[in-house]
Scaffold this motif. Structure first.
Motif, mmCIF file in Angstrom:
data_model
loop_
_atom_site.group_PDB
_atom_site.id
_atom_site.type_symbol
_atom_site.label_atom_id
_atom_site.label_comp_id
_atom_site.label_asym_id
_atom_site.label_seq_id
_atom_site.Cartn_x
_atom_site.Cartn_y
_atom_site.Cartn_z
ATOM 1 N N GLN A 51 0.818 -1.213 0.000
ATOM 2 C CA GLN A 51 0.000 0.000 0.000
ATOM 3 C C GLN A 51 0.850 1.260 0.000
ATOM 4 O OE1 GLN A 51 -2.446 0.541 3.584
ATOM 5 N NE2 GLN A 51 -1.135 -0.953 4.605
ATOM 6 N N GLY A 52 2.019 1.215 0.603
ATOM 7 C CA GLY A 52 2.934 2.357 0.589
ATOM 8 C C GLY A 52 3.427 2.678 -0.813
ATOM 9 N N ASP A 53 3.623 1.638 -1.629
ATOM 10 C CA ASP A 53 4.027 1.841 -3.025
ATOM 11 C C ASP A 53 2.921 2.547 -3.801
ATOM 12 O OD1 ASP A 53 6.385 0.485 -2.456
ATOM 13 O OD2 ASP A 53 5.632 -1.428 -3.214
ATOM 14 N N ALA A 57 3.205 6.291 -5.452
ATOM 15 C CA ALA A 57 2.988 6.462 -6.892
ATOM 16 C C ALA A 57 1.868 7.457 -7.200
ATOM 17 C CB ALA A 57 2.667 5.119 -7.536
ATOM 18 N N ASN A 58 1.104 7.832 -6.177
ATOM 19 C CA ASN A 58 -0.055 8.706 -6.384
ATOM 20 C C ASN A 58 -0.021 9.940 -5.495
ATOM 21 O OD1 ASN A 58 -1.950 7.176 -8.323
ATOM 22 N ND2 ASN A 58 -1.156 5.632 -6.920
ATOM 23 N N ARG A 59 1.167 10.380 -5.119
ATOM 24 C CA ARG A 59 1.317 11.547 -4.243
ATOM 25 C C ARG A 59 0.690 12.806 -4.827
ATOM 26 N NH1 ARG A 59 1.745 10.836 1.002
ATOM 27 N NH2 ARG A 59 3.434 9.435 1.520
ATOM 28 N N ARG A 63 -2.437 12.725 -0.422
ATOM 29 C CA ARG A 63 -1.456 13.094 0.600
ATOM 30 C C ARG A 63 -1.451 12.062 1.716
ATOM 31 N NH1 ARG A 63 -2.468 19.302 1.768
ATOM 32 N NH2 ARG A 63 -4.121 19.212 0.241
ATOM 33 N N SER A 64 -2.587 11.404 1.905
ATOM 34 C CA SER A 64 -2.687 10.331 2.893
ATOM 35 C C SER A 64 -3.709 9.315 2.374
ATOM 36 C CB SER A 64 -3.126 10.879 4.255
ATOM 37 O OG SER A 64 -4.525 10.960 4.351
#
Length: 85
Positions: A51-53, A57-59, A63-64
């Protein structure tokens, strides 16, 4: 080069792959009702720790994980290759 979209089979998660000159260039996932990044990571990779990846990839739009909304189109990073092969 022309770009066309190919939809993955209906039984698979809602992933589409952009095809440019016959080669995949990017994958996306359309967020569904009740999806979380962990659930999406499990659907796509079989591993909730990815999920962190997805977040990274969608920053540009997340944002969260709480910013996730149905209908959003997320970029899907490729699964890492198995280094043991």
């Amino acid at each position: 080069a022309t770009t066309q979209k190919r939809e993955v089979a209906a039984t698979a998660p809602a992933i589409s792959t952009a095809i440019t000159a016959g080669k995949p260039s990017a994958q996306t996932y359309v967020v569904e009702q009740h999806d979380t990044l962990a659930l999406i990571a499990r659907k796509l990779y079989g591993d909730i720790s990815r999920q962190g990846d997805l977040l990274a990839a969608n920053r540009g739009q997340l944002r969260s994980p709480k910013d996730l909304r149905p209908g959003m189109t997320l970029n899907v990073p490729a699964a890492p290759r198995d280094s043991r092969a």
